[in-house]
Write an enzyme that holds these catalytic residues in place. Structure first.
Site: not given
Length: 240
Positions: A48-50, A113, A151, A161
């Site tokens: 994921h990215y935040t 993340e 994701h 993401d």
């Protein structure tokens, strides 16, 4: 410990950080977790990215009981590594979606993340630490490269993401993600052929053609625009 083969999704040793762990993640426990359901163990890793202003802001949210979200790990853009949930526990990072026809991804996966808003490249220290972490997790749970997904792969249209700036090719070259195909493919690209190839590759969520195309392009051809092309099929054709 030897490198004996294990069944995918089988824990090799305790997943709790220890003083001898070369990555030595900062243990910052989140209350947002539970038991994995139906006896499932990790067979996937979801990246994921935040999409937040800082790693600290993301860490606060991932550990806030009111937010009801979490992940197992957070990697800062400088390579700092935090762990919030033990690997054997079920973090709340994936949400609704499926991969290869399997649902309840939270019970089947470990969530990582990355401190990134999705609009800029992922820095070298962060990517290096991610690769180290992936190798350890994949070894601990006997997860193969085809178990490392984004994701957006398992939740097309709902999530985007780790986004178009994430370097999937780098992971592929280092055997940390499934290598894409380079076959020329059929002379004409039909939606039926594309959907069949995408589903065989794992993109099994029930979405429309445009949403599926966007998800596959995010993974393999983020620069792709316009209608379906022959080049959209090539990455999905498995190596012979």
């Amino acid at each position: 410990m030897g490198m004996a083969m294990r069944v995918a999704g089988t824990r090799a040793r305790s997943a709790v950080p220890s003083a001898t762990d070369p990555l030595n993640p900062i243990w910052h426990p989140s209350p947002n977790f539970g038991e994995r359901r139906d006896g499932l163990t990790p067979s996937l890793i979801v990246i994921h990215y935040t999409a937040m202003d800082s790693a600290q802001a993301a860490l606060d949210r991932l550990c806030d009981p009111k937010a009801e979200v979490s992940a197992h790990y957070l990697v800062g853009n400088d390579g700092t590594l935090w762990q919030m949930v033990r690997e054997e526990d079920r973090a709340w990072h994936a949400g609704a979606g499926e991969w290869h026809g399997q649902t309840d991804i939270n019970s089947r996966s470990i969530g990582i993340e990355l401190d990134n808003a999705g609009k800029h490249p992922f820095p070298e220290p962060q990517m290096h630490r991610l690769e180290q972490l992936l190798r350890q997790i994949m070894y601990r749970w006997a997860i193969l490269p085809n178990g490392v997904i984004g994701h957006s792969d398992m939740a097309p249209g709902r999530k985007f993401d780790p986004g178009p700036r994430f370097d999937w090719l780098r992971l592929e070259r280092n055997l940390l993600a499934t290598p894409r195909g380079y076959a020329a493919g059929p002379q004409t690209a039909s939606k039926g052929q594309f959907r069949n190839l995408a589903q065989a590759a794992g993109f099994s969520a029930d979405v429309d053609d445009d949403t599926l195309l966007h998800a596959v392009r995010l993974r393999y051809r983020p620069w792709g625009r316009g209608p379906l092309q022959q080049a959209d099929l090539a990455p999905l054709i498995p190596h012979s």
